[in-house]
Design a protein around this motif. Structure first.
Motif, PDB file in Angstrom:
ATOM      1  N   LEU A 745      69.602  40.072  49.114  1.00 17.70           N
ATOM      2  CA  LEU A 745      70.635  40.678  48.268  1.00 17.70           C
ATOM      3  C   LEU A 745      70.369  42.157  47.991  1.00 17.70           C
ATOM      4  CD1 LEU A 745      71.149  37.847  45.624  1.00 17.70           C
ATOM      5  CD2 LEU A 745      72.796  38.578  47.333  1.00 17.70           C
ATOM      6  N   GLY A 746      69.199  42.604  48.385  1.00 17.29           N
ATOM      7  CA  GLY A 746      68.846  44.011  48.179  1.00 17.29           C
ATOM      8  C   GLY A 746      68.731  44.376  46.713  1.00 17.29           C
ATOM      9  N   LEU A 747      68.199  43.438  45.904  1.00 14.06           N
ATOM     10  CA  LEU A 747      68.098  43.721  44.471  1.00 14.06           C
ATOM     11  C   LEU A 747      67.041  44.782  44.190  1.00 14.06           C
ATOM     12  CD1 LEU A 747      68.416  40.166  42.906  1.00 14.06           C
ATOM     13  CD2 LEU A 747      70.134  41.961  43.068  1.00 14.06           C
ATOM     14  N   ALA A 763      67.091  42.812  30.879  1.00 11.65           N
ATOM     15  CA  ALA A 763      68.281  42.495  30.089  1.00 11.65           C
ATOM     16  C   ALA A 763      69.533  42.769  30.912  1.00 11.65           C
ATOM     17  CB  ALA A 763      68.290  43.350  28.822  1.00 11.65           C
ATOM     18  N   GLY A 764      70.451  41.831  30.900  1.00 11.20           N
ATOM     19  CA  GLY A 764      71.741  42.014  31.562  1.00 11.20           C
ATOM     20  C   GLY A 764      71.723  41.758  33.054  1.00 11.20           C
ATOM     21  N   LYS A 765      70.541  41.653  33.666  1.00 15.29           N
ATOM     22  CA  LYS A 765      70.482  41.592  35.122  1.00 15.29           C
ATOM     23  C   LYS A 765      70.698  40.204  35.702  1.00 15.29           C
ATOM     24  CE  LYS A 765      70.213  45.861  35.550  1.00 15.29           C
ATOM     25  NZ  LYS A 765      71.357  46.598  36.033  1.00 15.29           N
ATOM     26  N   PHE A 766      70.368  39.191  34.888  1.00 15.06           N
ATOM     27  CA  PHE A 766      70.596  37.851  35.417  1.00 15.06           C
ATOM     28  C   PHE A 766      72.095  37.611  35.591  1.00 15.06           C
ATOM     29  CE2 PHE A 766      71.444  33.303  35.049  1.00 15.06           C
ATOM     30  CZ  PHE A 766      70.696  32.855  36.128  1.00 15.06           C
ATOM     31  N   GLN A 771      76.689  36.724  39.127  1.00 14.61           N
ATOM     32  CA  GLN A 771      77.997  37.175  39.569  1.00 14.61           C
ATOM     33  C   GLN A 771      78.011  37.369  41.090  1.00 14.61           C
ATOM     34  OE1 GLN A 771      79.980  37.317  36.948  1.00 14.61           O
ATOM     35  NE2 GLN A 771      81.725  37.483  38.337  1.00 14.61           N
ATOM     36  N   MET A 772      76.968  38.037  41.581  1.00 20.07           N
ATOM     37  CA  MET A 772      76.830  38.302  43.031  1.00 20.07           C
ATOM     38  C   MET A 772      76.811  37.006  43.816  1.00 20.07           C
ATOM     39  SD  MET A 772      73.749  40.799  43.772  1.00 20.07           S
ATOM     40  CE  MET A 772      73.668  42.488  43.521  1.00 20.07           C
TER      41      MET A 772
END
Ligand code: ATP
Ligand code: MG
Length: 776
Positions: A745-747, A763-766, A771-772
Motif C-alpha cells: 500500500l506504500g504506507l 492518531a487518525g491513521k488507522f 478506508q484504503m
C-alpha cells in the motif's frame, strides 16, 4: 503548539483558541508576531493575538465528528471538546478516547437508549463495532473477565449531576439482563436495591435533584459458567451533616419526605408525622415534595399543598415510597423491620424538634428542655424505644468518670449548656441515621449472597473532585479520594501504555505526566500527614482547629502542595487567617479548605452518656445498630474497642478499595455535566472543558498524539482483511502478511510501527488505512 515550527505557511490556517464561554473557538492565523499569532475568529470576525502555546491544532474539516477521538489527526483538548460538541448536537452522548468512554448527560430520557433491544445488540460486540455506549464498556468488561479469568472494575467518575449513578444503573441492568436469567431472584434483588440506597443515601442538592451523598462500589459476582451468581455493595462516607442541616434550596435525605408523603393515614398518625415545615431538621432546607406527572397516588392535602410540589422526570416522593416498601420486602425485611425503620426515621425528626434553654434554677449552670418541646421528647422517646426521663438526662448532662491518682472512680453527671445539649442531640440524630444506613446496606448484602463466585465486575460510583466557595472536611476527604483515583488512572492508562510500547519494542520518547504522589503523601504519610495530625489533635486535652492548622503548616513547611490560605488568588467569600485554613494544590486545581469544624467532623463517636442511653433502648434493633463493630469503625485492640476517626476509617476503606482495583482489569467512564441549569441538550463548552481536564484527559491525549493510539494484533488484521486480498498474500503468516500489505500500500512508515505482536498506528491513521482497504 510548538513555537519553532511556525512560518508564513501558517497564514490562513485554522486553529483553536481558548474562549471563556465556549472553551475554544476556531480562528484563522493572519500574522505571526515574535511570540505568537494574530488571528481572526471565525464566528465573530474579531482580531485577537495569542501566544503559540495558547493555540491548538485544528482538523482540516472541523465539522467532521468521529466515534473514537483517536481517529482524528490532531489529538488535543480543543479537538476533543469540538468532537464531543458535534456529537452532542447530534443527540449522541457517548464518545471514546481509545478505551475510555466519555458520557455527557442529556438531561432527557433518550428513546431506546437503554432498552432490552439495545442490550441485545451490544452483546458480544467489541468496542468500536457499534456506536460508543456504556453497554459496550460493560460488555468489554464481561468478555475480559471471561477471557482472562480475572475480576474487572468499571470506574465511573465525574462531578455531581454528571450521570455517574445513572451509568452505574445501566451497567447493572446490562449485566443482569444478559447473564442473570439463571440467578432469578438474585438479579431481581440486585436491581431492586436502588430504591433503598437512593431513599436513604440520596438527596436534592442545588446541583442534582437526586444526588448520591455516599460513595459505592457494587460488585456483581459471576459463576464459572459466566452467569450472575450474586452481588455485594460497599459504601463509603455518607454525608451525615445533612440529617440536621441543609443549605438553602437543598433537601434532607429523600426518605424523610417519602415517609411524610407516602405513609398510610394510620402510620402517619402512629408516627405523629406532620407537614415538613413542622420539623426543624426539614424546615431550613427546601420543604417541597417531588411529584411525577405519572404519579399514581393522590397527594394527601393535609400533608402538603400543591404549591409545595416540584415536578421531576424520575423522582416522586409518593411513588418512591411505594417502591421502597416493595424493595425492602424483596430484600427480606418483614413488617416489623419496616416498622422499625419508619419509627427510627420519625424518631429522628421528633428528636430534632427538642429544644433547650438555660435553666436559671440550676446552680451548676445546666439547661433544660423547653416546655413547648416536651411533646417532642415524648414522641422521640416512644419511637426510639427510650424512657423519656433517660433521654432527657442523656441530652442535658454528660457522664464523666472521675479519676483520682490514676484510678478510675465514680461516674459523675456534668450538666450541659443549652448549646452543648443541642450539639449532643444532633450528634445522636446523625449517629442513629448513619448506623441505620449501614444496617440497611448490610441487610441488602445478606439478601444477595454469593456462592460459587469465580470473578466479579465492580462498578465504582464516587463523588468527583469538589470545589465550592467554602470547602470543609467533606470536600477534603472526597478530594483526597479523587487524588488516589487519579493516581490509579495515571498508573493504569499512562504508565501501562508506555510499558506496552516498551515491551512491544517500539522506540517512543517517554511522556511526562504530572505525578500526584506527593499530594497523596501530604494527606496520608506518617506522622506528619494531614489525617494523622488531625487524629493527634483530637487526643489533646484542649484540641482546637487553629492548633491543628498551625501544626499542619509547620510540619509540612515548603511542601509544594500546601500553602497558607492568604496565598490564595481565588476570592473566597470569607477572608481566612493562616491558622484557619489549608490551601492545597490538587491535580485538578487549588482548593482552600476552611478547617473550622475539621476536629469535630473527624470524630463521629457519641459521648458516653448518649451511647449508654442507646444501649437501654427497648428496641433490640436500635441496640443492635450500635453493636455492629464494623459499622462503628471501631477496632479491637487488646480486647478493648478503640474508636477510629472518620478520616482514618475512610483512609483504610480507600486503601482496601485500591487494593481491589489493582487486582482487577479496569475500564474508565468519564461522566460530564453539560450545564449547571440541568437543561436538556445545552452544551456549555467552558464548563465541559474544565471537567475533561479534571478527568485527566489532557495527558491521555498528549500520550496518544505522541504515541500510537490505534493498534491491532497481526492476527486480527489478518482475519479482518484476508478475504479482500489475493490468495498469494493470504497464504502468509499474519505477521508477514501485515508487513507485505503495508509495503504494497506504500504506507508512510511515520504513520505506523510494527511491534512484536501488533501493528501500531498514529492518531487518525488507522481510519485512513481502513478506508484504503475498503476502496481496493
Ligand atoms: P451525584 O454525584 O450528585 O450523585 P451523579 O453523577 O450520580 O451525581 P446522576 O444522579 O446519575 O448524577 O444524574 C443526574 C440526573 O441527570 C439524573 O437524575 C437524570 O435526570 C439525569 N441523567 C443522568 N444520566 C442520564 C442519562 N443517561 N439519560 C437521561 N438522563 C440522565
Ligand atoms: Mg450519584
Amino acid at each position: 503548539m510548538e513555537s519553532s515550527t511556525h512560518s508564513t505557511a501558517d497564514f490562513g490556517r485554522l486553529v483553536w483558541i481558548s474562549d471563556d464561554v465556549d472553551g475554544f473557538v476556531a480562528a484563522r492565523i493572519t500574522d505571526i508576531t515574535h511570540n505568537g499569532f494574530q488571528l481572526t475568529t471565525e464566528s465573530t470576525n474579531q482580531t485577537v493575538t495569542r501566544r503559540y502555546e495558547e493555540t491548538f491544532a485544528c482538523e482540516e474539516d472541523p465539522t467532521k465528528s468521529v466515534e473514537d477521538n483517536c481517529a482524528l489527526v490532531h489529538l488535543n483538548e480543543a479537538t476533543l471538546l469540538n468532537n464531543c460538541r458535534l456529537r452532542y448536537a447530534n443527540g449522541k452522548i457517548y464518545t471514546y478516547v481509545a478505551n475510555i468512554l466519555i458520557s455527557i448527560n442529556p438531561y432527557q430520557l433518550i428513546d431506546n437508549l437503554y432498552s432490552s433491544e439495545t442490550i441485545k445488540e451490544y452483546r458480544g460486540k467489541s468496542l468500536g463495532q457499534k456506536e460508543p455506549h456504556i453497554f459496550a464498556i460493560a460488555d468489554k468488561a464481561y468478555r475480559e473477565m471471561r477471557r482472562n479469568k480475572t475480576s474487572q472494575s468499571i470506574i465511573v467518575s465525574g462531578e455531581s449531576g454528571a450521570g455517574k449513578t445513572e451509568s452505574q444503573k445501566a451497567v447493572l441492568k446490562y449485566l443482569c439482563e444478559n447473564w442473570g436469567a439463571e440467578a432469578g431472584p438474585i438479579q431481581q434483588r440486585l436491581l431492586e436495591t436502588n430504591p433503598i440506597l437512593e431513599a436513604f443515601g440520596n438527596a436534592k442538592t442545588l446541583r442534582n435533584n437526586n444526588s448520591s451523598r455516599f460513595g459505592k462500589f457494587v460488585q456483581i459476582h459471576f459463576s464459572d459458567s459466566g452467569s450472575v451468581a450474586g452481588g455485594f455493595i460497599s459504601h463509603y462516607l455518607l454525608e451525615t451533616s445533612r440529617v440536621c442541616r441543609q443549605s438553602s434550596g437543598e433537601r434532607n435525605y429523600h426518605i424523610f419526605y417519602q415517609l411524610i408523603a407516602g405513609a398510610s393515614p394510620d402510620l402517619y398518625e402512629k408516627l405523629r408525622l406532620a407537614p415538613a415545615n413542622k420539623f426543624n431538621y426539614l424546615k431550613h432546607g427546601a420543604t417541597m415534595f417531588f411529584v411525577n406527572s405519572k404519579s399514581s397516588l393522590k397527594i394527601a392535602s393535609d400533608r402538603f399543598s400543591e404549591t409545595d410540589t416540584v415536578s421531576d422526570s424520575i423522582i416522586s416522593d409518593i411513588d418512591d415510597f411505594a417502591k421502597l416498601e416493595k424493595a425492602l420486602g424483596l430484600s427480606g425485611l418483614g413488617n416489623s423491620e419496616k416498622m422499625f425503620i419508619w419509627s427510627t426515621i420519625a424518631g429522628i425528626l421528633h428528636l430534632g424538634n427538642i429544644e433547650f434553654e438555660e435553666n436559671s434554677n440550676d446552680s451548676r449552670g445546666g439547661c433544660r428542655i423547653t416546655g413547648d418541646t416536651e411533646n417532642s421528647l415524648m414522641s422521640a422517646s416512644e419511637l426510639l424505644g427510650l424512657e423519656p426521663e433517660e433521654l432527657r438526662m442523656g441530652l442535658c448532662a454528660r457522664i464523666m468518670q472521675a479519676t483520682k491518682g490514676g484510678v478510675k472512680g465514680t461516674l459523675i453527671r456534668v450538666p450541659l449548656k443549652a448549646y452543648e445539649a443541642a450539639a449532643g442531640r444532633d450528634a445522636l440524630a446523625k449517629a442513629i441515621y448513619s448506623k441505620l444506613f449501614d444496617w440497611l446496606v448490610a441487610q441488602i448484602n445478606k439478601s444477595i449472597p454469593f456462592e460459587k463466585s469465580s470473578a466479579y465486575i465492580g462498578v465504582l460510583d464516587v463523588a468527583g473532585f469538589e470545589y465550592f466557595a467554602v470547602n470543609s472536611f467533606e470536600q477534603f476527604c472526597i478530594n483526597f479520594c479523587n487524588e488516589k483515583l487519579q493516581h490509579f488512572f495515571n498508573e493504569r492508562i499512562l504508565k501501562q501504555e508506555q510499558e506496552m510500547y516498551e515491551s512491544e519494542g517500539l522506540n517512543i520518547q517517554k511522556i511526562e505526566f504530572s505525578d500526584n504522589q506527593d499530594c497523596i503523601e501530604l494527606f496520608e504519610k506518617k506522622p506528619s500527614g494531614l489525617f494523622d495530625l488531625l487524629d493527634e489533635e483530637a487526643k489533646l486535652p484542649r484540641a482546637t482547629f487553629q492548633h491543628f492548622t498551625q501544626r499542619a503548616h509547620e510540619s509540612n513547611k515548603g511542601h509544594f502542595r500546601l500553602d497558607a490560605p492568604r496565598k490564595s488568588k481565588v476570592k473566597s467569600h470569607r477572608e481566612m487567617r493562616d491558622d484557619e485554613g489549608l490551601l492545597i494544590r490538587h491535580y485538578a486545581g487549588t482548593v482552600c479548605y476552611e478547617t473550622r469544624y475539621f476536629v469535630e467532623k473527624n470524630n463521629d463517636q457519641l459521648q458516653n452518656s448518649l451511647e449508654m442511653l442507646i444501649e437501654q433502648s427497648s428496641f433490640p434493633l436500635i441496640v443492635a445498630l450500635f453493636q455492629n463493630e464494623s459499622s462503628t469503625g471501631a477496632v479491637k485492640t487488646g480486647g478493648r474497642l478503640k474508636a477510629v476517626s472518620v478520616g482514618a476509617k475512610f483512609k483504610s476503606q480507600l486503601s482496601s478499595l485500591l487494593d481491589k482495583l489493582n487486582n482487577t482489569g479496569t475500564h474508565f467512564v468519564r461522566c460530564v455535566k453539560p450545564n449547571s441549569q440541568m437543561k436538556a441538550w445545552q452544551f456549555d463548552g467552558s464548563a465541559i472543558l474544565g471537567q475533561l481536564q479534571c478527568a485527566g484527559m489532557a495527558s491521555v491525549l498528549r500520550l496518544m498524539q505522541e504515541g500510537f493510539p490505534s493498534r491491532t494484533s497481526f492476527s486480527d488484521l489478518y482475519s479482518m482483511y484476508e478475504k479482500s486480498l489475493p490468495p498469494s498474500l493470504a497464504r502468509l503468516d499474519p505477521r508477514m502478511f501485515s508487513k507485505c500489505l503495508f509495503r504494497a500500500l506504500g504506507l508512510d512508515s511515520h504513520d505506523f510501527q510494527f511491534g512484536n505482536t501488533k501493528v501500531f498506528f498514529r492518531a487518525g491513521k488507522f481510519a485512513e488505512f481502513d478506508q484504503m482497504m475498503k476502496q481496493d
